[in-house]
Design an enzyme around this catalytic site. Structure first.
Site, PDB file in Angstrom:
ATOM      1  N   THR A 399     -99.900   8.268 -31.547  1.00 33.18           N
ATOM      2  CA  THR A 399     -98.941   8.229 -32.625  1.00 33.18           C
ATOM      3  C   THR A 399     -97.579   8.501 -32.021  1.00 33.18           C
ATOM      4  OG1 THR A 399    -100.651   9.083 -34.049  1.00 33.18           O
ATOM      5  CG2 THR A 399     -98.426   9.344 -34.865  1.00 33.18           C
ATOM      6  N   THR A 417     -98.378   4.895 -36.158  1.00 32.53           N
ATOM      7  CA  THR A 417     -99.448   5.070 -35.182  1.00 32.53           C
ATOM      8  C   THR A 417    -100.342   3.841 -35.060  1.00 32.53           C
ATOM      9  OG1 THR A 417    -101.269   6.573 -34.593  1.00 32.53           O
ATOM     10  CG2 THR A 417    -101.067   6.019 -36.918  1.00 32.53           C
ATOM     11  N   ASP A 441    -110.216   7.220 -39.082  1.00 35.28           N
ATOM     12  CA  ASP A 441    -109.684   8.314 -39.904  1.00 35.28           C
ATOM     13  C   ASP A 441    -110.386   8.439 -41.251  1.00 35.28           C
ATOM     14  OD1 ASP A 441    -107.991   9.165 -37.950  1.00 35.28           O
ATOM     15  OD2 ASP A 441    -106.136   8.535 -38.919  1.00 35.28           O
ATOM     16  N   SER A 470    -104.631  10.542 -43.595  1.00 35.91           N
ATOM     17  CA  SER A 470    -103.843  10.727 -42.369  1.00 35.91           C
ATOM     18  C   SER A 470    -103.360  12.166 -42.256  1.00 35.91           C
ATOM     19  CB  SER A 470    -102.632   9.786 -42.412  1.00 35.91           C
ATOM     20  OG  SER A 470    -101.728  10.108 -41.385  1.00 35.91           O
ATOM     21  N   SER A 471    -103.015  12.565 -41.029  1.00 37.03           N
ATOM     22  CA  SER A 471    -102.392  13.876 -40.806  1.00 37.03           C
ATOM     23  C   SER A 471    -100.907  13.733 -40.504  1.00 37.03           C
ATOM     24  CB  SER A 471    -103.051  14.571 -39.617  1.00 37.03           C
ATOM     25  OG  SER A 471    -104.381  14.839 -39.910  1.00 37.03           O
ATOM     26  N   GLY A 491    -100.257  13.571 -32.717  1.00 35.58           N
ATOM     27  CA  GLY A 491    -101.279  14.549 -32.311  1.00 35.58           C
ATOM     28  C   GLY A 491    -102.460  14.689 -33.233  1.00 35.58           C
ATOM     29  N   GLY A 492    -102.791  13.668 -34.049  1.00 34.24           N
ATOM     30  CA  GLY A 492    -103.955  13.776 -34.931  1.00 34.24           C
ATOM     31  C   GLY A 492    -103.815  14.988 -35.853  1.00 34.24           C
TER      32      GLY A 492
HETATM   33  O1  DON Z   1    -102.919   9.204 -39.109  1.00 29.95           O
HETATM   34  C1  DON Z   1    -103.483  10.084 -38.450  1.00 29.95           C
HETATM   35  O2  DON Z   1    -103.649  11.208 -38.825  1.00 29.95           O
HETATM   36  C2  DON Z   1    -103.971   9.781 -37.037  1.00 29.95           C
HETATM   37  N1  DON Z   1    -104.410   8.421 -36.943  1.00 29.95           N
HETATM   38  C3  DON Z   1    -102.895  10.096 -36.065  1.00 29.95           C
HETATM   39  C4  DON Z   1    -103.358   9.912 -34.634  1.00 29.95           C
HETATM   40  C5  DON Z   1    -102.479  10.600 -33.665  1.00 29.95           C
HETATM   41  O3  DON Z   1    -101.560  11.311 -34.019  1.00 29.95           O
HETATM   42  C6  DON Z   1    -102.810  10.450 -32.228  1.00 29.95           C
HETATM   43  N2  DON Z   1    -101.686  10.913 -31.407  1.00 29.95           N
HETATM   44  N3  DON Z   1    -101.600  11.585 -30.532  1.00 29.95           N
END
Ligand code: DON
Length: 609
Positions: A399, A417, A441, A470-471, A491-492
């Site tokens: 992301t 992302t 997700d 999503s986060s 960062g998920g």
């Molecule tokens: O939307 C989300 O929450 C995830 N797909 C985000 C993934 C993410 O931040 C990966 N990055 N480091």
């Protein structure tokens, strides 16, 4: 201009010869790492800072930030710049920057409501709750959700943009065609994926290898030139025909053909039906500030606000001697456990399940905060309540976030992302881009939540046309109606804690943004029941561990793990000064728009000379 964008400085025969010799020497002197684990992360750099009265862009790459700042200098507003930066990151930071993923753009026009332009991917029409129950593969065409980015950029531009669409795409066409100079972060990002044995060997990744592989299978080095001619053509079509080219035109045909060949789920109908939305911001007061975050299907806005309200309620105090101390870490971990549990219980696509009203309320946050003991950790199992927890093993994070303010105080906070690094790594032939793997997700196994972090709660189960939870947490903070802070991170699930911790440092502790971004981070996400610390600050952990273990916490410190990459801007309306700060963790650049001298003033100056 060429110098500024760091295109290869010269194409003269001498320069090319010199470069070739250097590369050849490096290749012969340095043994090539054979696997992704051997690729060495760039050395820790300093945060990058810029200050301006005329606008700032902070993003993951020098080139994208410069392109955004140029758009502001040409008279564009923050949304114009955001559209241009989004395209530029698709060229310069392809592991996450994209036209084929999705995201959330918070827009704060001066004296107007803050809104969320939501362009999250959707599930293709053929799925149901059970479609992925037995599915394992993360890098496969089946993992691609229907992309939202281009419809989102189109919607933001139609509602708020002031410059012509093609003017915002053109700089990216140029850098894709002429090439960009690879920096150490891009080299690291490309090499990590290109050295994976699946990418090196499997037929389905042949197009990926053709797009991003270096000649003769060598590793990328900082200073190399990466040209993306296919992407340049795709962007040219988008500049001329708009987003329709992607959803109903020639690009759509290429996406669907790839899906058919590779076992993907997206059809022409899915692409045609995709719509982006303008949603209200999730908002609330904390310590005299008003926070605005992304509305569901992102859990980011609600969860960050819930955590901040709980942090205010438990009375987190600044400790000038320590960044962080054991009391603060303990309380924030307890807050996260409860907030992430509620995220799993209640949050999902609001068009499919209604979000309980109490999740938006301050009273609920107060009540939750009252349950926290100052001395003793509550186990995550206990916090789970009625959510059944299984006890089986398991799970897997790309992301990018950028922040923009223009000379009129209009602010944009955008996170978008592809989900994993380079998404599903499947590139529709001839398009020059990879698709997302956002289907990961959704909750895949109905009713199955485990202690390793897999969630199976009902609201986020898969359904046709539904948006996965999503986060992403792009935030804008106002004080007395004026922008005070713009922030977000990749960062998920860690995004929620990265953003919360920066808001705690700046809004509750009054620390400058630069310190808040520079400082160490930690993460608790309910399950696994552990506090995960960044590995960079050895001293900090030694200081905290005993006290946290005594209170019942489990600590983990995965080697080499860094949390997020938060690019933010703080703004002082009194002096009309903005300070942009780019995180050091994955590279990044804050670029200030030079002071724009009004024409009249210029004329007076000239006259007086
Ligand atoms: O939307 C989300 O929450 C995830 N797909 C985000 C993934 C993410 O931040 C990966 N990055 N480091």
């Amino acid at each position: 201009m060429i110098e500024k964008y760091k295109f290869t400085a010269s194409s003269t025969a001498f320069h090319s010869f010199h470069l070739c010799c250097c590369v050849l020497m490096l290749v012969t002197l340095i043994p090539l790492p054979s696997s992704a684990e051997d690729i060495v992360r760039p050395e820790r750099a300093a945060v990058d800072i810029a200050e301006s009265h005329s606008g700032i862009v902070v993003s993951d790459t020098d080139i994208a930030s410069q392109i955004g700042a140029d758009i502001l200098a040409q008279g564009g507003n923050a949304v114009d710049a955001a559209v241009a930066v989004a395209f530029a990151l698709a060229v310069t930071w392809p592991e996450a920057g994209n036209i084929s993923g999705g995201g959330f753009m918070m827009v704060a026009p001066p004296n107007e409501e803050v809104v969320c332009v939501e362009y999250r991917e959707t599930a293709p029409a053929c799925v149901d709750e059970h479609s992925f129950e037995k599915w394992q593969e993360r890098h496969h065409a089946q993992m691609a959700g229907v992309p939202g980015t281009l419809r989102g950029l189109e919607l933001a531009h139609k509602k708020y943009g002031s410059l012509p669409w093609d003017q915002l795409v053109k700089p990216s066409i140029r850098i894709a065609r002429e090439g960009i100079v690879v920096d150490e972060y891009l080299a690291y990002s490309l090499n990590r994926v290109l050295t994976l044995s699946s990418i090196k060997n499997e037929k389905r990744f042949a197009e990926f290898r053709r797009l991003y592989g270096k000649a003769n299978g060598e590793l990328w080095q900082a200073g190399d030139l990466l040209k993306q001619p296919d992407l340049a053509i795709t962007l040219e079509i988008i500049a001329e025909q708009g987003a329709d080219a992607f959803y109903t035109g020639g690009i759509a045909k290429k996406i669907v053909a790839e899906m058919e060949e590779q076992g993907g789920l997206i059809t022409a109908e899915d692409l045609k039906n995709y719509k982006a939305n303008i949603r209200p911001a999730v908002s609330g007061q904390v310590n005299g500030y008003t926070l605005y975050g992304a509305y569901p299907p992102s859990s980011g806005g609600i969860t960050v606000l819930l955590q901040m309200r709980m942090a205010e309620a438990v009375g987190l105090e600044m400790d000038p001697e320590n960044y962080w101390n054991a009391d603060q870490v303990h309380l924030l971990a307890e807050i996260s456990k409860r907030a992430f549990r509620d995220r799993a219980a209640y949050l999902a696509d609001p068009d499919f399940s209604s979000i309980p009203e109490f999740m938006f309320s301050n009273q609920y946050a107060q009540k939750q905060a009252e349950k926290i003991s100052r001395n003793q950790a509550t186990s995550s199992i206990e916090v789970a309540g009625e959510i059944p927890i299984s006890n089986l093993p398991e799970e897997s994070l790309e992301t990018t976030h950028f922040s923009i303010i223009d000379r009129n105080g209009m602010a944009v906070s955008n996170t978008y992302t592809l989900e994993g690094t380079f998404g599903c790594r499947i590139a529709p032939k001839g398009t020059g881009f990879v698709l997302n793997n956002e289907m990961g997700d959704f909750n895949w196994i109905p009713g199955y939540t485990n202690q390793q972090g897999r969630i199976g709660t009902k609201p986020n189960l898969m359904n046709p046309g539904k948006r996965m939870l999503s986060s992403q947490s792009p935030m804008i903070v106002r004080k007395d109606g004026e922008v005070a802070l713009i922030i977000g991170s990749p960062g998920g699930r860690t995004i929620i804690n990265t953003v919360t911790q920066i808001l705690v440092q700046t809004l509750l502790f009054d620390r400058p943004l630069v310190e808040a971004i520079d400082g160490p981070r930690f993460h608790h996400q309910w399950f696994p029941d552990e506090i995960k610390f960044e590995s960079d600050d050895q001293e900090q952990l030694t200081r905290l561990t005993r006290s946290l273990i005594d209170r019942g916490h489990t600590i983990s410190r995965p080697k080499g793990w860094l949390q997020g990459s938060a690019h933010g801007i703080e703004y002082d309306p009194l002096t009309r000064t903005a300070v942009g700060v780019a995180d050091w963790r994955r590279g990044g650049k804050a670029v200030a728009v030079p002071q724009i001298v009004p024409l009249k003033e210029k004329a007076v100056t000239n006259d007086s000379q």
